[in-house]
Design a protein around this motif. Structure first.
Motif, PDB file in Angstrom:
ATOM      1  N   ALA A 146      -5.916   4.312  17.341  1.00  0.00           N
ATOM      2  CA  ALA A 146      -5.498   3.140  16.552  1.00  0.00           C
ATOM      3  C   ALA A 146      -6.670   2.191  16.346  1.00  0.00           C
ATOM      4  O   ALA A 146      -6.862   1.643  15.243  1.00  0.00           O
ATOM      5  N   GLN A 198     -10.745   4.118   4.985  1.00  0.00           N
ATOM      6  CA  GLN A 198      -9.280   4.162   5.134  1.00  0.00           C
ATOM      7  C   GLN A 198      -8.652   4.840   3.932  1.00  0.00           C
ATOM      8  O   GLN A 198      -7.790   5.716   4.063  1.00  0.00           O
ATOM      9  N   LEU A 202      -4.798  -0.819   8.074  1.00  0.00           N
ATOM     10  CA  LEU A 202      -4.545   0.411   8.820  1.00  0.00           C
ATOM     11  C   LEU A 202      -5.003   0.239  10.270  1.00  0.00           C
ATOM     12  O   LEU A 202      -6.113  -0.200  10.525  1.00  0.00           O
ATOM     13  N   GLY A 203      -4.114   0.556  11.185  1.00  0.00           N
ATOM     14  CA  GLY A 203      -4.463   0.468  12.597  1.00  0.00           C
ATOM     15  C   GLY A 203      -3.853  -0.729  13.286  1.00  0.00           C
ATOM     16  O   GLY A 203      -3.541  -0.659  14.477  1.00  0.00           O
ATOM     17  N   PHE A 251      -6.842   8.360   4.425  1.00  0.00           N
ATOM     18  CA  PHE A 251      -5.385   8.192   4.573  1.00  0.00           C
ATOM     19  C   PHE A 251      -4.618   8.100   3.250  1.00  0.00           C
ATOM     20  O   PHE A 251      -3.411   7.912   3.270  1.00  0.00           O
ATOM     21  N   PHE A 305       3.497   4.372  18.709  1.00  0.00           N
ATOM     22  CA  PHE A 305       2.323   4.693  17.886  1.00  0.00           C
ATOM     23  C   PHE A 305       2.750   5.128  16.477  1.00  0.00           C
ATOM     24  O   PHE A 305       2.212   4.662  15.470  1.00  0.00           O
ATOM     25  N   ARG A 350     -12.587  -0.280   4.503  1.00  0.00           N
ATOM     26  CA  ARG A 350     -11.527  -0.066   3.517  1.00  0.00           C
ATOM     27  C   ARG A 350     -11.729   1.263   2.787  1.00  0.00           C
ATOM     28  O   ARG A 350     -10.793   2.018   2.566  1.00  0.00           O
ATOM     29  N   LEU A 366       0.693   2.982   6.994  1.00  0.00           N
ATOM     30  CA  LEU A 366       0.440   3.791   5.807  1.00  0.00           C
ATOM     31  C   LEU A 366       1.016   3.137   4.550  1.00  0.00           C
ATOM     32  O   LEU A 366       0.559   3.405   3.446  1.00  0.00           O
ATOM     33  N   MET A 409      -0.310   0.016  14.265  1.00  0.00           N
ATOM     34  CA  MET A 409      -0.370   1.090  15.281  1.00  0.00           C
ATOM     35  C   MET A 409      -0.663   0.486  16.652  1.00  0.00           C
ATOM     36  O   MET A 409       0.008   0.785  17.633  1.00  0.00           O
ATOM     37  N   LEU A 410      -1.667  -0.386  16.681  1.00  0.00           N
ATOM     38  CA  LEU A 410      -2.037  -1.037  17.944  1.00  0.00           C
ATOM     39  C   LEU A 410      -0.884  -1.887  18.485  1.00  0.00           C
ATOM     40  O   LEU A 410      -0.547  -1.809  19.671  1.00  0.00           O
ATOM     41  N   PRO A 412      -2.108  11.305   3.146  1.00  0.00           N
ATOM     42  CA  PRO A 412      -0.920  11.177   4.019  1.00  0.00           C
ATOM     43  C   PRO A 412      -0.007  10.018   3.601  1.00  0.00           C
ATOM     44  O   PRO A 412       1.223  10.135   3.665  1.00  0.00           O
ATOM     45  N   ALA A 413      -0.639   8.930   3.193  1.00  0.00           N
ATOM     46  CA  ALA A 413       0.178   7.778   2.779  1.00  0.00           C
ATOM     47  C   ALA A 413       1.028   8.129   1.563  1.00  0.00           C
ATOM     48  O   ALA A 413       2.217   7.787   1.504  1.00  0.00           O
ATOM     49  N   CYS A 441      -8.989   3.606  13.757  1.00  0.00           N
ATOM     50  CA  CYS A 441      -8.407   3.413  12.412  1.00  0.00           C
ATOM     51  C   CYS A 441      -8.580   1.964  11.971  1.00  0.00           C
ATOM     52  O   CYS A 441      -8.893   1.681  10.807  1.00  0.00           O
ATOM     53  N   PHE A 442      -8.337   1.043  12.909  1.00  0.00           N
ATOM     54  CA  PHE A 442      -8.425  -0.372  12.563  1.00  0.00           C
ATOM     55  C   PHE A 442      -9.860  -0.768  12.220  1.00  0.00           C
ATOM     56  O   PHE A 442     -10.107  -1.628  11.385  1.00  0.00           O
TER      57      PHE A 442
END
Lengths: 295, 148
Positions: free
Chosen positions: A20, A31, B63-64, A35, B49, A28, B57, B67-68, A38-39, A23-24
């Motif tokens: 996570a 991302q 993004l993330g 993604f 998660f 941009r 998404l 999730m965190l 999948p998004a 990803c964070f």
């Protein structure tokens, strides 16, 4: 000391936390790059449902628009074509307001004398509005409730309409005869009426516009016993099969109604004045007559 | 099968929550809290998660973050459930703590918070819905209270 399972859970948590966090921390661009697919896949059902709602709403609006268009086309194709002349067409299109009403009930005895339609005062229906179909006149509103109205059909004994022969322009009053027939009254024997002639409204009654089809003459009594001829008319509208009607009213209905009321009041006052005058003068005349008699 | 259904439910709730105003109750959080109370620890962590992933998404640019947040919330509930495991009323406290954790983490990660009234309304509605959602999920998945 921690148990083995607990350590594994902690490891799982920290692994996922790392994922996570990575990803964070992505830019941009990254991302979007990693993604986007999948998004798109995950959001596809939501997008589909959203577009379905949008489509349904758009289709509903389109359906309403097409319904209105269909009514207009129906009027154009069937109803307007059969009208007596261009003047009547113009008069109807410019001076009258239409609203469609569905037949939701009938009188329980004959099923054709009175119709109940789904338009009332709340929807703009009023007493004495004309009810027509694409074939011709069907009746008139005799009572308007809040959301329903009663329409006296042309086969109702209470129904009367001023009419004329489309060919010879002979005028009369159309009313119910018997069974499925109408009669045209107050036609003198010397007037030109033939079987097969079309009868249309004359527009003088104040309710029906001029030129709407009433029916065809099916019988003319050639040897009248009384003062007027007997003329039977088969209605153009099959009242038993009517499922919807158009309620029409003049756009200046209020003005016309007010004018009619004023004329009626004026006539009434004139009649009263005349009656008073007659009552005042009659004793003198009586005296005169008495005097002559005595002489 | 049960786990699959829970993940599907999380997905559906995430889809429902996307695009909603900030005052909308956090149903996904309720699911994560309930699952974390009743499910095994690894699945509780995983569903936190995944719930965050589903939300992320649908939120491009963040993004993330979710999730965190949901991962930490799930893990936090797993750690706390030993204490508040026995009574349903404790779940309210647990949920309040989860909400506080969520908004604190959200503020730390993104630097933004909803307007005060929206924040209060969202928390209030989420807490109000806690027991019905809790009971519903229990009924659906046959969870029972048990002593830790």
């Amino acid at each position: 000391m921690k148990a083995k399972g607990t350590i594994w859970h902690d490891q799982l948590f920290f692994i996922l936390l790392g994922v996570a966090a990575i990803c964070f921390g992505l830019t941009r661009f990254a991302q979007v790059r990693f993604f986007a697919l999948p998004a798109t896949i995950l959001l596809a059902p939501r997008t589909a449902v959203g577009s379905l709602f949008t489509t349904v709403t758009a289709l509903r609006r389109e359906n309403e628009r097409l319904g209105e268009l269909a009514v207009r086309q129906e009027l154009d194709n069937g109803f307007w074509r059969d009208l007596a002349g261009a003047a009547a067409r113009e008069s109807l299109s410019t001076r009258y307001r239409f609203q469609k009403a569905l037949v939701v009930g009938r009188d329980p005895q004959t099923l054709v004398r009175t119709l109940i339609v789904d338009r009332g005062l709340l929807n703009g229906a009023r007493t004495n509005m004309a009810a027509i179909t694409d074939a011709g006149i069907a009746g008139k509103v005799i009572e308007a409730g809040a959301s329903l109205s009663f329409v006296a059909t042309i086969l109702n004994p209470r129904f009367k309409a001023a009419a004329l022969n489309l060919r010879s322009r002979v005028a009369g009053v159309v009313g119910f005869r018997e069974g499925n027939l109408l009669s045209m009254d107050y036609v003198l024997p010397e007037m030109d009426m033939k079987v097969g002639d079309t009868i249309v409204t004359s527009g003088t009654g104040g309710i029906f516009p001029k030129g709407l089809k009433v029916g065809c003459i099916v019988r003319v009594d050639s040897a009248p016993r009384g003062m007027f001829r007997r003329i039977d008319i088969r209605p153009a509208v099959d009242v038993a099969a009517v499922e919807r009607v158009y309620l029409i009213e003049a756009k200046d209905w209020d003005v016309a109604q007010r004018r009619r009321d004023e004329v009626r009041a004026e006539l009434k006052s004139k009649a009263q004045a005349e009656l008073r005058r007659l009552l005042e003068t009659s004793p003198v005349e009586q005296t005169g007559v008495t005097g002559k008699a005595t002489e | 099968m049960k786990h699959f259904l829970l993940i599907l439910l999380a997905y559906l709730l995430a889809m429902l929550q996307l695009g909603m105003r900030a005052w909308f109750p956090d149903l996904l959080l309720l699911l994560v809290v309930t699952a974390a109370v009743f499910e095994e620890r690894d699945f509780a962590i995983l569903i936190g998660f995944l719930a965050g992933l589903f939300l992320d998404l649908g939120n491009p640019g963040l993004l993330g973050a979710n999730m965190l947040i949901y991962l930490v919330v799930g893990y936090g509930v797993v750690l706390a459930r030993r204490v508040v495991y026995e009574k349903i009323s404790y779940a309210v406290v647990l949920c309040a703590g989860a909400l506080a954790l969520k908004y604190t983490l959200g503020w730390l990660l993104t630097g933004t918070l909803p307007v005060a009234w929206e924040l209060l309304l969202a928390c209030g509605l989420t807490l109000l819905l806690l027991l019905p959602v809790h009971q519903l999920i229990k009924l659906l998945f046959g969870y029972r209270w048990k002593v830790a």
